[in-house]
Every structure is written in structure tokens, then in C-alpha cells.
Design an enzyme around this catalytic site. Structure first.
Site, PDB file in Angstrom:
ATOM      1  CG  ASP A 190      40.617  69.972  48.743  1.00  0.00           C
ATOM      2  OD1 ASP A 190      39.448  69.570  48.711  1.00  0.00           O
ATOM      3  OD2 ASP A 190      41.558  69.301  49.209  1.00  0.00           O
ATOM      4  CG  ASP A 191      37.006  70.911  51.348  1.00  0.00           C
ATOM      5  OD1 ASP A 191      37.020  69.996  50.501  1.00  0.00           O
ATOM      6  OD2 ASP A 191      37.064  70.687  52.566  1.00  0.00           O
ATOM      7  CB  CYS A 193      38.269  64.856  48.546  1.00  0.00           C
ATOM      8  SG  CYS A 193      38.251  66.283  49.647  1.00  0.00           S
ATOM      9  CG  HIS A 217      41.512  61.904  47.784  1.00  0.00           C
ATOM     10  ND1 HIS A 217      42.158  61.011  48.606  1.00  0.00           N
ATOM     11  CD2 HIS A 217      41.018  62.862  48.605  1.00  0.00           C
ATOM     12  CE1 HIS A 217      42.048  61.395  49.853  1.00  0.00           C
ATOM     13  NE2 HIS A 217      41.365  62.510  49.894  1.00  0.00           N
ATOM     14  CG  ASP A 254      37.127  68.890  46.006  1.00  0.00           C
ATOM     15  OD1 ASP A 254      36.742  70.015  46.390  1.00  0.00           O
ATOM     16  OD2 ASP A 254      37.912  68.176  46.667  1.00  0.00           O
ATOM     17  CG  HIS A 255      33.445  68.731  47.742  1.00  0.00           C
ATOM     18  ND1 HIS A 255      33.870  69.427  48.856  1.00  0.00           N
ATOM     19  CD2 HIS A 255      34.270  67.653  47.635  1.00  0.00           C
ATOM     20  CE1 HIS A 255      34.894  68.786  49.401  1.00  0.00           C
ATOM     21  NE2 HIS A 255      35.163  67.713  48.682  1.00  0.00           N
TER      22      HIS A 255
END
Length: 586
Positions: free
Chosen positions: A36-37, A75, A129, A325-326
């Protein structure tokens, strides 16, 4: 003599495999791991600061996509886009407040597709999410054979759990903790790893193939991590981002004011002016230290998971896909968090381990993923010639995983696909596993986008609700350019107005790899629009090669071509929505 004996034993082992074991290995399992992130701050992506030995070990036995991009750097939209293989303009999810099955179309998800083909599907941690975006159920029972698992300790993540200098507990951004003092003596990602290992053990001897998705919460803020990981990154060795200032040429609409960071107790005490006020340098260094420590902590959980897969004898029959996710800005362009179209927020790791394709075992029972304790053995030399440098996208994951697992990849979506339950807006990347990459593909393009409520930074610029979106920034990334147009957007009709250009960005990456010098201007744009008239009118919407393009020798002509592609994309979107309304398809 040794080689002959070794070969004879291997053949004997293969010959004596039971029919059940052979049948089980005809269908490959899937382990999808999502961080995540997580930006590409990994050793296998060339980051010299981070210590990520377990992920680097995975990458050394995998195919690594060096330029993979998320479709929206936040997200819920990104995860929904990847898991449905539909772009945000098709899921119509730009915020956190709708469920695609009722908001846009009853689209089949990646795990749902595997479940329909006889797989036992399981979700641990943050995969979809949570909340409205996945119907408060992580899309169960559509996507999963059993209810999704969420670690109990996650309920404390946004509470006052971080001990400050005053000895009291705060809801801080920087939150290195003594795990033994935390509720239950654990943290969310530790719990998720425990559960994922338990599920692997429960499926190890089952004839039914499994699809297990494991979503780790880190390095998402707050940086609530075991305090010992900070020792890997002495503060005196940390450095600031190489471009820590807001570029003068950055249009205000493109800037993200990182409100979720500002709201943390320890950041609020800094009294930073909105929206461009810089974080003090000493605190910037601490943020970067904690982010990297969070990555190493997450890497350790990945190592535990892969080691369990290995010890259970599943590494030779399980495809492992690792991604995020990014990304996340660490002070580049004066920005923090995600919420933008820059590479640091849209570029993600994408790693495919496929047994018998990306690596071959030298010996039965050979250890594939031995656990590496990052606290005592943080270095791992990444060596791999199976890397792909051309642009790919997260919407490509669904068709590629399906095909590489032996299932039929979904067919490409039609122009109007709101009623198509199963199709893909991505590309099947299977051919990249079979043929070595020979050259840069100038026609390979990745699309990303980000919504804004206004032309200047507002308190809701990072996460505007759908009703408040007034501008959409469409961005495409090629080998040579990052090109973005900020266009007028109507949230009621989901239409973009290609003639309503609020701002533009053009970064020539050969001379400006960090995307600091925006060379777009209104005059350049006018020239580009004129040059577009001489280019072919039919240009591929996505990243398909176009064979009939003219020789675009100068940069402006190439930029004009990119402009045409971007305009063609949004014009097609307008046509899709118009036709859809006429057919009453939503």
C-alpha cells in the site's frame, strides 16, 4: 558422473510422482501480494538507500516490469481498476464513495474469474479498498470463497498510538513503536502474514488450486512500525529529495497539498502554511527515514510469506505477483503523499514469478525463497536479465495473470462496455515472458488520471468527492514524455470537454527525468494542435503499436502526436457516454 547421477535421480522423482500430485500441478496456484503506497523504492528497482532483500530475492527469480503505472494514484480507484481491468472512467470511481457493480457495471473481478474456473479464492488484509468501494464486504461472495480477513489490530491504526516526546500518546505521522506495548502485542501486517501462512498450510495438500491475495498496509501512513527498523536508516545518513521545491512552471491545478499528512498531530505542530509551505528539512529527513523503515518492515513480512510458501513445497506450483496500488511522493516537487500524475506517485513495482518460466529449480526440494532477516542481513545483490523496460499498466495484470495461470485471458473490451461483465481494458503481457525485449517501444504508452475540484489547491484537492470534481488531469507516459492535460469535467454526465483546457504539462524526460521543468505553454499547445492536423486521424486509444505514423523527427511533432492520442482518448470517452445514454445502459 555427478551430473548423470543427478539427472537420473530427477527423472526418477518425476516418474514416481503420484497421479494426484501431477493433477494438482497441472493448474498453477496464484499468490497476489499487494503493498500500500509503495513507490519503486526497492533494491531491484535501483534504489541505493532502501533495504528490501526479500523482495529483491523474489525479483531475482522473476520477470520485473520496470515501468508499470497505476491508473489513478489513490487507493480505492486504483485497486478497483486493477482488479476489474477497467480504467477509472469505466468504473466511474474517482473517490471512495461508490461500488462499481451498482454505479457503473457488474464487472467481473480477477479473483471472481479464478473462482468461476474452480479456484479456491481467499483475501487477507487490504486487497480491495474496504468500505463502500467494495460494498462493505470486500466484494464477498462474488470474489472470494470465504469472507475476507482483516487484522484485528488495524482498528488502532488511526487512534492515538504513538508516544510523543511528552510521553503521551498521539495520532502522529511518525509512529515507530515497541510492538510489545501495542494492543495484542502485534501490528496489522504481522497479523495478516500469520493468517496468510495459516491459509497456505490449509491448502497445501488440497487438490483444488488456490488464489490467495495478501494486501499489506505498509508503507501507508501513519508509519506505525516496529521501532527497530529505524536503525537500518540512521538519520545522519538520510538525504532530502533531489528536487524538494515546487517547480515554478507547475500549474496550480497539478499540485497536491497533502492534507492527510498535514492532519497528523506531529505535523500540525509545525504550523506549515497552506498550500505550498515547505516542511522543515529536519522533519523531511525523518519522514523519509520512517518511509524507508516501513518498506523494510513490509519486506520482512513478504519474506515470511514467501518462506512459508517455500517450506510447504508450493513454490514450484504457485505463481507469485507482487505490486502496489500506487506510489508516494517523498518531498519531490515539494509534495508528499500520492494524489498526482507524477511518476513518483503513478509508477509502481510489478514483479511476476512463474515457476518453470521465469526460473527453473536445479534440484527437487531446493529452497527458492529462504527468509532473509533484514535487521541482520539487509543486503541482497539483485541480478536478473529478465526485465521489461517498456511501459505497462496495472490494468494489464488481470489478463496476464489469467493467461500465465493457464486460463483464457479476457477479451478486449468494446468501445461501449458498461454491459460487458468480463473483458479487459489492459493488455495481455504474456508475450513478454517468451521473447527478450529488444528495444524501446515508442508506441508503448501508459495512461493515468487525477481529478481536481478547482484550478487552485483546495482543502479537498487530494480527495474530491465525485460531485465536486470540475477538472480531470489526463496523463500519458511514453519513453520520451510525461504529457498531461487538465480538462473540464462534468461529474453528472461523466463527460470531459477536450476544448476546455485548464492547464498542461509536458516533461521531456531525456533532459528532465525527474519531471521538474514543465515546457508546456499555450503557444506550444497551439502549434501542436496545428501539427495534429497533419497526423492520422485514427490513433490507437491505448498502447497498441501504430504502423502508419509519419516520421516525427522533432520533439514538437512527437508531442503533437501525444496530444492527438490524449484528445482521441477523451473524445472517445465522450462518444461512449453519449451512446450509452442513448441506449439507456445506465
Amino acid at each position: 558422473m555427478y551430473i548423470c547421477v543427478r539427472t537420473w535421480i530427477l527423472l526418477l522423482v518425476l516418474y514416481t510422482l503420484t497421479p494426484a500430485a501431477v493433477a494438482r500441478r497441472e493448474r498453477i496456484n496464484v499468490l497476489l501480494v499487494m503493498a500500500d503506497d509503495l513507490r519503486t523504492s526497492l533494491g531491484c528497482y535501483g534504489d541505493s538507500v532502501v533495504k528490501s532483500p526479500n523482495i529483491d530475492q523474489l525479483a531475482s527469480k522473476s520477470q520485473v516490469f520496470l515501468n508499470a503505472y497505476a491508473q489513478q494514484a489513490v487507493c480505492a480507484p486504483s485497486r478497483t481498476s486493477m482488479l476489474t481491468s477497467r480504467r477509472p472512467d469505466t468504473t466511474r470511481l474517482y473517490d471512495f464513495n461508490s461500488y462499481w457493480r451498482v454505479h457503473s457495471g457488474n464487472y467481473t473481478t480477477l479473483p471472481q474469474y479464478f473462482k468461476s474456473r474452480g479456484y479456491y479464492t481467499m483475501s487477507v488484509g487490504k486487497v480491495f479498498h474496504p468500505g463502500i468501494a467494495s460494498n462493505h464486504s470486500d466484494d464477498y461472495p462474488y470474489s472470494w470463497s470465504i469472507p475476507a480477513y482483516h487484522p484485528a489490530s488495524f482498528q488502532f491504526e488511526k487512534q492515538k498510538m504513538c508516544k510523543g516526546e511528552d510521553g503521551k500518546l498521539h495520532a502522529n505521522l511518525l509512529c515507530a513503536v515497541n510492538v510489545t506495548e501495542q494492543p495484542g502485542g502485534t501490528l496489522p501486517d504481522m497479523e495478516s502474514t500469520d493468517e496468510a501462512v495459516r491459509l497456505l498450510k490449509s491448502r497445501a495438500n488440497d487438490d483444488v488450486p488456490f488464489f490467495l491475495a495478501v494486501g499489506f498496509h505498509k508503507p501507508h501512513i501513519p508509519f506505525r512500525i516496529p521501532q527497530e527498523y529505524l536503525s537500518l536508516y540512521p538519520i545522519e545518513q538520510m538525504t532530502l529529495a533531489p528536487d524538494p521545491d515546487v517547480p515554478r512552471s507547475l500549474p496550480p491545478v497539478a499540485y497536491n497539498p497533502w492534507m492527510d499528512v498535514r492532519r497528523r498531530d506531529d505535523v500540525q505542530k509545525l504550523n506549515i502554511s497552506f498550500p505550498y509551505g515547505p516542511i522543515p528539512k529536519d522533519f523531511q529527513l525523518r519522514i523519509r527515514q520512517h518511509y524507508y523503515a516501513a518498506v523494510s518492515y513490509m519486506d520482512a513480512q513478504v519474506g515470511r510469506l514467501l518462506s512459508a510458501l517455500d517450506k510447504l513445497g508450493l513454490a514450484d506450483s504457485t505463481m507469485v505477483v507482487f505490486t502496489s496500488d500506487h506510489g508516494w511522493s517523498l518531498g519531490e516537487h515539494g509534495e508528499w503523499a500520492k494524489y498526482s500524475n507524477f511518476d513518483v506517485t503513478t509508477r509502481v513495482p510489478l514483479i511476476f514469478y512463474v515457476p518453470g518460466v521465469t526460473t527453473f529449480l536445479d534440484w527437487p526440494g531446493e529452497s527458492v525463497f529462504p527468509f532473509i532477516d533484514v535487521l541482520t542481513q539487509s543486503e541482497y545483490s539483485f541480478k536478473n536479465d529478465k526485465v521489461i523496460r517498456n511501459m505497462v499498466e496495472l490494468v494489464d495484470v488481470f489478463p496476464t495473470v489469467s493467461y500465465m495461470a493457464g486460463l483464457r485471458a479476457p477479451e478486449p473490451c468494446a468501445d461501449v462496455s458498461f454491459q460487458e461483465e468480463l473483458c479487459t481494458e489492459g493488455d495481455n503481457l504474456a508475450h513478454t515472458f517468451q521473447h527478450a525485449e529488444r528495444r524501446e517501444d515508442e508506441e508503448a504508452i501508459s495512461f493515468s488520471q487525477y481529478p481536481r475540484p478547482a484550478d487552485t489547491p483546495q482543502v479537498n484537492s487530494d480527495l474530491p468527492d465525485l460531485k465536486d470534481i470540475k477538472v480531470m488531469g489526463y496523463s500519458l507516459r511514453s519513453w520520451d514524455y510525461r504529457y498531461t492535460l487538465w480538462l473540464g469535467f462534468n461529474p453528472e454526465t461523466f463527460q470531459v470537454n477536450v476544448s476546455d483546457v485548464h492547464a498542461g504539462e509536458l516533461y521531456m524526460l531525456a533532459d528532465d527525468p525527474r519531471q521538474d521543468n514543465n515546457v508546456y505553454s499555450d503557444s506550444d499547445h497551439s502549434v501542436m494542435m496545428k501539427k495534429m492536423a497533419s497526423l492520422p486521424h485514427q490513433v490507437s486509444l491505448y498502447a497498441e503499436p501504430v504502423q502508419s505514423l509519419p516520421d516525427v523527427s522533432d520533439q514538437l511533432s512527437h508531442a503533437a502526436l501525444l496530444t492527438q492520442r490524449l484528445h482521441h482518448r477523451v473524445q472517445l470517452l465522450e462518444e461512449i457516454y453519449r451512446r450509452a445514454r442513448e441506449r439507456h445502459s445506465y
